[in-house]
Write a protein that holds these residues in place. Structure first.
Motif, PDB file in Angstrom:
ATOM      1  N   HIS A 169       0.826  -1.211   0.000  1.00  0.00           N
ATOM      2  CA  HIS A 169       0.000   0.000   0.000  1.00  0.00           C
ATOM      3  C   HIS A 169       0.859   1.260   0.000  1.00  0.00           C
ATOM      4  CE1 HIS A 169      -4.168  -1.656   1.296  1.00  0.00           C
ATOM      5  NE2 HIS A 169      -3.527  -2.501   0.516  1.00  0.00           N
ATOM      6  N   LEU A 170       1.988   1.210   0.676  1.00  0.00           N
ATOM      7  CA  LEU A 170       2.866   2.388   0.712  1.00  0.00           C
ATOM      8  C   LEU A 170       3.469   2.678  -0.658  1.00  0.00           C
ATOM      9  CD1 LEU A 170       4.689   2.021   4.155  1.00  0.00           C
ATOM     10  CD2 LEU A 170       2.918   3.668   3.523  1.00  0.00           C
ATOM     11  N   THR A 171       3.664   1.653  -1.490  1.00  0.00           N
ATOM     12  CA  THR A 171       4.154   1.914  -2.845  1.00  0.00           C
ATOM     13  C   THR A 171       3.138   2.697  -3.664  1.00  0.00           C
ATOM     14  OG1 THR A 171       3.234  -0.148  -3.761  1.00  0.00           O
ATOM     15  CG2 THR A 171       5.471  -0.236  -2.831  1.00  0.00           C
ATOM     16  N   TRP A 172       1.893   2.744  -3.202  1.00  0.00           N
ATOM     17  CA  TRP A 172       0.815   3.462  -3.882  1.00  0.00           C
ATOM     18  C   TRP A 172       0.578   4.837  -3.273  1.00  0.00           C
ATOM     19  CZ3 TRP A 172      -1.389   4.208  -8.134  1.00  0.00           C
ATOM     20  CH2 TRP A 172      -2.727   4.555  -8.301  1.00  0.00           C
ATOM     21  N   THR A 173       0.663   4.933  -1.942  1.00  0.00           N
ATOM     22  CA  THR A 173       0.319   6.184  -1.270  1.00  0.00           C
ATOM     23  C   THR A 173       1.499   7.147  -1.129  1.00  0.00           C
ATOM     24  OG1 THR A 173       0.749   5.207   0.917  1.00  0.00           O
ATOM     25  CG2 THR A 173      -1.484   5.006   0.046  1.00  0.00           C
ATOM     26  N   LEU A 174       2.700   6.614  -0.932  1.00  0.00           N
ATOM     27  CA  LEU A 174       3.862   7.482  -0.704  1.00  0.00           C
ATOM     28  C   LEU A 174       4.169   8.411  -1.874  1.00  0.00           C
ATOM     29  CD1 LEU A 174       6.583   5.516   1.311  1.00  0.00           C
ATOM     30  CD2 LEU A 174       5.443   7.646   1.918  1.00  0.00           C
ATOM     31  N   PRO A 175       4.140   7.942  -3.124  1.00  0.00           N
ATOM     32  CA  PRO A 175       4.405   8.888  -4.224  1.00  0.00           C
ATOM     33  C   PRO A 175       3.449  10.074  -4.231  1.00  0.00           C
ATOM     34  CG  PRO A 175       4.547   6.639  -5.017  1.00  0.00           C
ATOM     35  CD  PRO A 175       4.022   6.559  -3.625  1.00  0.00           C
ATOM     36  N   PHE A 176       2.164   9.842  -3.948  1.00  0.00           N
ATOM     37  CA  PHE A 176       1.216  10.947  -3.892  1.00  0.00           C
ATOM     38  C   PHE A 176       1.572  11.918  -2.771  1.00  0.00           C
ATOM     39  CE2 PHE A 176      -1.412   7.843  -6.193  1.00  0.00           C
ATOM     40  CZ  PHE A 176      -1.904   8.648  -7.207  1.00  0.00           C
ATOM     41  N   GLY A 177       1.886  11.373  -1.594  1.00  0.00           N
ATOM     42  CA  GLY A 177       2.256  12.223  -0.470  1.00  0.00           C
ATOM     43  C   GLY A 177       3.505  13.023  -0.758  1.00  0.00           C
ATOM     44  N   LEU A 178       4.492  12.399  -1.403  1.00  0.00           N
ATOM     45  CA  LEU A 178       5.741  13.089  -1.717  1.00  0.00           C
ATOM     46  C   LEU A 178       5.506  14.206  -2.725  1.00  0.00           C
ATOM     47  CD1 LEU A 178       8.764  13.097  -1.181  1.00  0.00           C
ATOM     48  CD2 LEU A 178       9.054  11.481  -3.065  1.00  0.00           C
ATOM     49  N   LEU A 179       4.708  13.962  -3.740  1.00  0.00           N
ATOM     50  CA  LEU A 179       4.426  14.992  -4.735  1.00  0.00           C
ATOM     51  C   LEU A 179       3.689  16.175  -4.115  1.00  0.00           C
ATOM     52  CD1 LEU A 179       3.379  12.734  -7.760  1.00  0.00           C
ATOM     53  CD2 LEU A 179       5.481  14.059  -7.524  1.00  0.00           C
ATOM     54  N   ILE A 180       2.782  15.893  -3.193  1.00  0.00           N
ATOM     55  CA  ILE A 180       2.065  16.979  -2.510  1.00  0.00           C
ATOM     56  C   ILE A 180       3.034  17.812  -1.679  1.00  0.00           C
ATOM     57  CG2 ILE A 180       0.359  17.497  -0.721  1.00  0.00           C
ATOM     58  CD1 ILE A 180      -1.234  15.083  -1.724  1.00  0.00           C
ATOM     59  N   MET A 181       3.938  17.157  -0.953  1.00  0.00           N
ATOM     60  CA  MET A 181       4.891  17.890  -0.125  1.00  0.00           C
ATOM     61  C   MET A 181       5.849  18.705  -0.983  1.00  0.00           C
ATOM     62  SD  MET A 181       3.838  17.453   2.816  1.00  0.00           S
ATOM     63  CE  MET A 181       5.019  18.676   3.361  1.00  0.00           C
ATOM     64  N   PHE A 182       6.238  18.205  -2.135  1.00  0.00           N
ATOM     65  CA  PHE A 182       7.078  18.988  -3.035  1.00  0.00           C
ATOM     66  C   PHE A 182       6.365  20.276  -3.444  1.00  0.00           C
ATOM     67  CE2 PHE A 182       9.951  15.428  -4.911  1.00  0.00           C
ATOM     68  CZ  PHE A 182      10.598  15.358  -3.690  1.00  0.00           C
ATOM     69  N   ALA A 183       5.097  20.154  -3.806  1.00  0.00           N
ATOM     70  CA  ALA A 183       4.327  21.334  -4.207  1.00  0.00           C
ATOM     71  C   ALA A 183       4.196  22.324  -3.056  1.00  0.00           C
ATOM     72  CB  ALA A 183       2.950  20.909  -4.708  1.00  0.00           C
ATOM     73  N   VAL A 184       3.995  21.812  -1.843  1.00  0.00           N
ATOM     74  CA  VAL A 184       3.837  22.690  -0.676  1.00  0.00           C
ATOM     75  C   VAL A 184       5.121  23.445  -0.377  1.00  0.00           C
ATOM     76  CG1 VAL A 184       3.479  22.693   1.826  1.00  0.00           C
ATOM     77  CG2 VAL A 184       1.977  21.342   0.355  1.00  0.00           C
TER      78      VAL A 184
END
Length: 291
Positions: A169-184
């Motif tokens: 599940h983390l292979t699916w959720t972590l990329p989204f979280g990382l991309l959001i933090m980059f934008a922030v």
């Protein structure tokens, strides 16, 4: 005259509006149908017309559907979703902070992280399942080599809810979280941190009292992504879950055996949970932003 001209619809407005309406109907129409049919009466079936209105199928769902323990699967999915949510938030925030500075090998690490988004989910699941089966074989060989026969007999598998399934599940959720933090952090003004340090704040105090409140709504959004993506994940879970099933896997299995609106009642319950989490997240994000 000018006001009338400006208020007139463009020639392409109504065709585009019709396409959008069809898109919304295509997306949410099946959900609405399942929701309505789940309230069929005791004599109701899987199709229209409706035969009365009742909560009969929800009561039957609570009593259980044959040999499937819906309550246990529901609890497992909630627990896994909560752990995935917490892990995604923590790891995404830490990674976002780390990538604010030039990081050796950072580009390669980033590409490796987001690569799982473009890989077929079933391949990711198969790979993780195979990896843990190889781990099982290595551990059993080691236990046999050291003569730990009792432990070897009691050992089952490393595949499980909070091992292989969590990793999948983390292979699916972590990329989204990382991309959001980059934008922030790309929009984050470091002057706030510099001001806090000038006033004598430690790095931890700066993060807790300055950075975290400013990025709080985005962190809550990452948590929502983590939970909802985990809550309804099937493909990445199917080969990496071990001997137990999450609720989506049980629901998938029941579609071929249950021929009553109880299956619709289960779909309604899972959908309500998803919407409840999203509503809670939006409310919390708005409260943090206002605060």
């Amino acid at each position: 005259m000018q006001a009338r001209v400006s208020d007139a619809r463009a020639p392409g407005f109504w065709p585009l509006a019709a396409v959008f309406a069809l898109f919304v109907l295509f997306m949410y129409g099946p959900m609405a149908v399942i929701f309505v049919l789940s309230f069929q009466g005791p004599e109701g079936g899987l199709t229209f017309p409706m035969r009365g209105w009742s909560l009969h199928w929800f009561r039957q769902l609570a009593e259980g559907l044959g040999t499937v323990d819906i309550g246990a699967a529901f609890t497992r999915s909630l627990m896994l979703g909560a752990v995935v949510m917490a892990s995604t938030v923590v790891l995404s925030v830490l990674a976002g902070l780390a990538f604010r500075k030039k990081l050796g090998g950072g580009n390669a690490l980033f590409y490796v992280t987001v690569a799982s988004l473009i890989m077929p989910s079933i391949i990711v699941s198969l790979g993780i399942g195979l990896q843990f089966r190889l781990l099982d074989g290595g551990l059993k060989w080691l236990l046999e080599a050291v003569g730990a026969t009792t432990t070897l007999e009691e050992y089952g598998t490393a595949l499980g809810l909070f091992t292989s399934a969590l990793g999948a599940h983390l292979t699916w959720t972590l990329p989204f979280g990382l991309l959001i933090m980059f934008a922030v952090f790309n929009r984050f003004n470091p002057a706030y941190e510099e001001a806090a340090r000038d006033l004598g704040a430690t790095p931890w105090q700066t993060f807790r009292h300055v950075v975290l409140p400013l990025i709080g709504p985005s962190v809550v959004g990452i948590g929502m992504f983590g939970f909802t993506l985990s809550w309804d994940e099937i493909a990445r879970t199917s080969q990496a879950i071990g001997d137990v099933n999450t609720l989506p896997l049980e629901l998938q299995g029941l579609t071929s055996t249950v021929t009553t609106p109880a299956i619709y009642a289960l779909g309604t319950v899972t959908t309500v949970v998803s919407f409840a989490v999203m509503g809670l997240t939006v409310g919390l994000a708005m409260w943090l932003k206002k605060k």
